[in-house]
Motif scaffolding. Sequence first.
Motif, PDB file in Angstrom:
ATOM      1  N   LYS A   5      15.394  23.398 -23.158  1.00  0.00           N
ATOM      2  CA  LYS A   5      16.168  22.164 -23.326  1.00  0.00           C
ATOM      3  C   LYS A   5      17.039  22.342 -24.558  1.00  0.00           C
ATOM      4  O   LYS A   5      16.537  22.672 -25.638  1.00  0.00           O
ATOM      5  CB  LYS A   5      15.242  20.965 -23.492  1.00  0.00           C
ATOM      6  N   ILE A   6      18.349  22.153 -24.389  1.00  0.00           N
ATOM      7  CA  ILE A   6      19.293  22.280 -25.498  1.00  0.00           C
ATOM      8  C   ILE A   6      19.876  20.909 -25.780  1.00  0.00           C
ATOM      9  O   ILE A   6      20.443  20.263 -24.890  1.00  0.00           O
ATOM     10  CB  ILE A   6      20.425  23.265 -25.159  1.00  0.00           C
ATOM     11  N   VAL A   7      19.742  20.490 -27.024  1.00  0.00           N
ATOM     12  CA  VAL A   7      20.262  19.194 -27.447  1.00  0.00           C
ATOM     13  C   VAL A   7      21.374  19.439 -28.458  1.00  0.00           C
ATOM     14  O   VAL A   7      21.173  20.134 -29.460  1.00  0.00           O
ATOM     15  CB  VAL A   7      19.151  18.321 -28.066  1.00  0.00           C
ATOM     16  N   THR A   8      22.546  18.892 -28.154  1.00  0.00           N
ATOM     17  CA  THR A   8      23.701  19.038 -29.034  1.00  0.00           C
ATOM     18  C   THR A   8      24.561  17.782 -28.910  1.00  0.00           C
ATOM     19  O   THR A   8      24.631  17.182 -27.831  1.00  0.00           O
ATOM     20  CB  THR A   8      24.505  20.312 -28.676  1.00  0.00           C
ATOM     21  N   PRO A   9      25.205  17.346 -29.990  1.00  0.00           N
ATOM     22  CA  PRO A   9      26.053  16.163 -29.906  1.00  0.00           C
ATOM     23  C   PRO A   9      27.194  16.357 -28.908  1.00  0.00           C
ATOM     24  O   PRO A   9      27.717  17.451 -28.742  1.00  0.00           O
ATOM     25  CB  PRO A   9      26.618  16.024 -31.330  1.00  0.00           C
ATOM     26  N   GLY A  10      27.554  15.285 -28.250  1.00  0.00           N
ATOM     27  CA  GLY A  10      28.713  15.309 -27.365  1.00  0.00           C
ATOM     28  C   GLY A  10      28.454  15.814 -25.962  1.00  0.00           C
ATOM     29  O   GLY A  10      29.364  15.877 -25.142  1.00  0.00           O
ATOM     30  N   ARG A  11      27.230  16.205 -25.659  1.00  0.00           N
ATOM     31  CA  ARG A  11      26.870  16.677 -24.319  1.00  0.00           C
ATOM     32  C   ARG A  11      25.529  16.065 -23.942  1.00  0.00           C
ATOM     33  O   ARG A  11      24.666  15.896 -24.798  1.00  0.00           O
ATOM     34  CB  ARG A  11      26.684  18.192 -24.280  1.00  0.00           C
ATOM     35  N   PRO A  12      25.342  15.839 -22.656  1.00  0.00           N
ATOM     36  CA  PRO A  12      23.970  15.482 -22.259  1.00  0.00           C
ATOM     37  C   PRO A  12      23.076  16.695 -22.486  1.00  0.00           C
ATOM     38  O   PRO A  12      23.569  17.832 -22.511  1.00  0.00           O
ATOM     39  CB  PRO A  12      24.099  15.150 -20.769  1.00  0.00           C
ATOM     40  N   PRO A  13      21.783  16.487 -22.658  1.00  0.00           N
ATOM     41  CA  PRO A  13      20.892  17.640 -22.850  1.00  0.00           C
ATOM     42  C   PRO A  13      21.046  18.640 -21.692  1.00  0.00           C
ATOM     43  O   PRO A  13      21.179  18.258 -20.537  1.00  0.00           O
ATOM     44  CB  PRO A  13      19.497  17.022 -22.861  1.00  0.00           C
ATOM     45  N   LEU A  14      21.058  19.911 -22.046  1.00  0.00           N
ATOM     46  CA  LEU A  14      21.146  20.980 -21.059  1.00  0.00           C
ATOM     47  C   LEU A  14      19.735  21.462 -20.775  1.00  0.00           C
ATOM     48  O   LEU A  14      18.956  21.690 -21.709  1.00  0.00           O
ATOM     49  CB  LEU A  14      21.999  22.133 -21.599  1.00  0.00           C
ATOM     50  N   GLU A  15      19.401  21.642 -19.504  1.00  0.00           N
ATOM     51  CA  GLU A  15      18.053  22.056 -19.148  1.00  0.00           C
ATOM     52  C   GLU A  15      18.098  23.231 -18.184  1.00  0.00           C
ATOM     53  O   GLU A  15      18.917  23.246 -17.263  1.00  0.00           O
ATOM     54  CB  GLU A  15      17.281  20.879 -18.550  1.00  0.00           C
ATOM     55  N   TYR A  16      17.216  24.195 -18.430  1.00  0.00           N
ATOM     56  CA  TYR A  16      17.136  25.403 -17.615  1.00  0.00           C
ATOM     57  C   TYR A  16      15.678  25.730 -17.340  1.00  0.00           C
ATOM     58  O   TYR A  16      14.809  25.449 -18.160  1.00  0.00           O
ATOM     59  CB  TYR A  16      17.762  26.599 -18.356  1.00  0.00           C
ATOM     60  N   LYS A  17      15.425  26.334 -16.202  1.00  0.00           N
ATOM     61  CA  LYS A  17      14.121  26.914 -15.877  1.00  0.00           C
ATOM     62  C   LYS A  17      14.352  28.418 -15.882  1.00  0.00           C
ATOM     63  O   LYS A  17      15.172  28.921 -15.124  1.00  0.00           O
ATOM     64  CB  LYS A  17      13.624  26.435 -14.523  1.00  0.00           C
ATOM     65  N   VAL A  18      13.661  29.122 -16.774  1.00  0.00           N
ATOM     66  CA  VAL A  18      13.973  30.527 -17.041  1.00  0.00           C
ATOM     67  C   VAL A  18      12.734  31.413 -16.964  1.00  0.00           C
ATOM     68  O   VAL A  18      11.596  30.947 -17.059  1.00  0.00           O
ATOM     69  CB  VAL A  18      14.629  30.685 -18.433  1.00  0.00           C
ATOM     70  N   SER A  19      13.021  32.718 -16.838  1.00  0.00           N
ATOM     71  CA  SER A  19      11.954  33.714 -16.904  1.00  0.00           C
ATOM     72  C   SER A  19      11.971  34.450 -18.242  1.00  0.00           C
ATOM     73  O   SER A  19      10.988  35.060 -18.639  1.00  0.00           O
ATOM     74  CB  SER A  19      12.096  34.727 -15.771  1.00  0.00           C
ATOM     75  N   ARG A  20      13.125  34.361 -18.934  1.00  0.00           N
ATOM     76  CA  ARG A  20      13.284  35.060 -20.217  1.00  0.00           C
ATOM     77  C   ARG A  20      14.491  34.484 -20.937  1.00  0.00           C
ATOM     78  O   ARG A  20      15.470  34.096 -20.312  1.00  0.00           O
ATOM     79  CB  ARG A  20      13.475  36.545 -19.953  1.00  0.00           C
ATOM     80  N   VAL A  21      14.441  34.483 -22.269  1.00  0.00           N
ATOM     81  CA  VAL A  21      15.550  34.003 -23.099  1.00  0.00           C
ATOM     82  C   VAL A  21      15.692  34.913 -24.309  1.00  0.00           C
ATOM     83  O   VAL A  21      14.698  35.305 -24.919  1.00  0.00           O
ATOM     84  CB  VAL A  21      15.318  32.552 -23.594  1.00  0.00           C
ATOM     85  N   HIS A  22      16.939  35.225 -24.657  1.00  0.00           N
ATOM     86  CA  HIS A  22      17.243  35.897 -25.928  1.00  0.00           C
ATOM     87  C   HIS A  22      18.080  34.923 -26.749  1.00  0.00           C
ATOM     88  O   HIS A  22      19.068  34.382 -26.249  1.00  0.00           O
ATOM     89  CB  HIS A  22      18.069  37.166 -25.698  1.00  0.00           C
ATOM     90  N   THR A  23      17.675  34.702 -27.982  1.00  0.00           N
ATOM     91  CA  THR A  23      18.460  33.869 -28.894  1.00  0.00           C
ATOM     92  C   THR A  23      18.705  34.653 -30.180  1.00  0.00           C
ATOM     93  O   THR A  23      18.012  35.621 -30.483  1.00  0.00           O
ATOM     94  CB  THR A  23      17.739  32.547 -29.243  1.00  0.00           C
ATOM     95  N   TRP A  24      19.683  34.191 -30.919  1.00  0.00           N
ATOM     96  CA  TRP A  24      20.024  34.820 -32.190  1.00  0.00           C
ATOM     97  C   TRP A  24      19.518  33.932 -33.317  1.00  0.00           C
ATOM     98  O   TRP A  24      20.047  32.850 -33.552  1.00  0.00           O
ATOM     99  CB  TRP A  24      21.534  35.021 -32.296  1.00  0.00           C
ATOM    100  N   ALA A  25      18.485  34.395 -33.999  1.00  0.00           N
ATOM    101  CA  ALA A  25      17.948  33.679 -35.149  1.00  0.00           C
ATOM    102  C   ALA A  25      18.743  34.061 -36.396  1.00  0.00           C
ATOM    103  O   ALA A  25      19.545  34.997 -36.373  1.00  0.00           O
ATOM    104  CB  ALA A  25      16.479  34.028 -35.342  1.00  0.00           C
ATOM    105  N   PRO A  38      24.303  22.033 -33.604  1.00  0.00           N
ATOM    106  CA  PRO A  38      25.475  21.163 -33.709  1.00  0.00           C
ATOM    107  C   PRO A  38      26.544  21.457 -32.661  1.00  0.00           C
ATOM    108  O   PRO A  38      27.395  20.628 -32.389  1.00  0.00           O
ATOM    109  CB  PRO A  38      26.015  21.421 -35.115  1.00  0.00           C
ATOM    110  N   ASN A  39      26.491  22.648 -32.054  1.00  0.00           N
ATOM    111  CA  ASN A  39      27.521  22.987 -31.073  1.00  0.00           C
ATOM    112  C   ASN A  39      27.054  24.142 -30.196  1.00  0.00           C
ATOM    113  O   ASN A  39      26.410  25.058 -30.671  1.00  0.00           O
ATOM    114  CB  ASN A  39      28.820  23.383 -31.789  1.00  0.00           C
ATOM    115  N   VAL A  40      27.377  24.066 -28.912  1.00  0.00           N
ATOM    116  CA  VAL A  40      27.218  25.196 -28.002  1.00  0.00           C
ATOM    117  C   VAL A  40      28.562  25.431 -27.339  1.00  0.00           C
ATOM    118  O   VAL A  40      29.379  24.514 -27.204  1.00  0.00           O
ATOM    119  CB  VAL A  40      26.140  24.977 -26.915  1.00  0.00           C
ATOM    120  N   GLU A  41      28.779  26.661 -26.951  1.00  0.00           N
ATOM    121  CA  GLU A  41      30.032  27.015 -26.294  1.00  0.00           C
ATOM    122  C   GLU A  41      29.728  28.004 -25.180  1.00  0.00           C
ATOM    123  O   GLU A  41      29.078  29.016 -25.411  1.00  0.00           O
ATOM    124  CB  GLU A  41      30.981  27.632 -27.322  1.00  0.00           C
ATOM    125  N   PHE A  42      30.181  27.691 -23.973  1.00  0.00           N
ATOM    126  CA  PHE A  42      29.989  28.558 -22.824  1.00  0.00           C
ATOM    127  C   PHE A  42      31.132  29.556 -22.736  1.00  0.00           C
ATOM    128  O   PHE A  42      32.215  29.339 -23.289  1.00  0.00           O
ATOM    129  CB  PHE A  42      29.917  27.737 -21.538  1.00  0.00           C
TER     130      PHE A  42
END
Length: 145
Positions: free
Chosen positions: A10-30, A84-88
């Motif tokens: 679940k991704i929460v960011t201003p200006g968008r409804p929450p984004l939700e995904y069902k996944v088998s794996r995720v890579h993020t940048w810490a 604060p922001n996501v970009e596709f």
Amino acid sequence: MAIAEEFDVKIVTPGRPPLEYKVSRVHTWAKDGWVEHLPDHGSIAYILGEGAATFHEVDGTETKLATYAGIAHFHRNLLEIFTPNVEFVDEVDVERAKASLHRARQRIAGRDPQISKRNLDWQRAISARDRAVVRLGLKGINVDE
């Protein structure tokens, strides 16, 4: 107890409804490097850096997006990202990102005639450079430093 094969994001960011995904794996940048999440990953919370995230959805779709700071929390097969922001990928303007990268590099090198090195907001210039590199990377354009 059976091992899970998927988890929720679940991704929460201003200006968008929450984004939700069902996944088998995720890579993020810490803030300090890559984090890979698999089902039943141990609980973790960390600061996001300015970087790309890749979601390997259970239907085989791969979704890439950029996050620009924020926090991530994984617990009981739910990865929550607050940013604060996501970009596709399809939202990236390549020419604008290239111009931003050029401007940031000029400022960091002290070659911007409008801003002296002494008056430069270093963190802002470095963040602008990093965001531009991430945007171009989403489009498959590698930028050599």
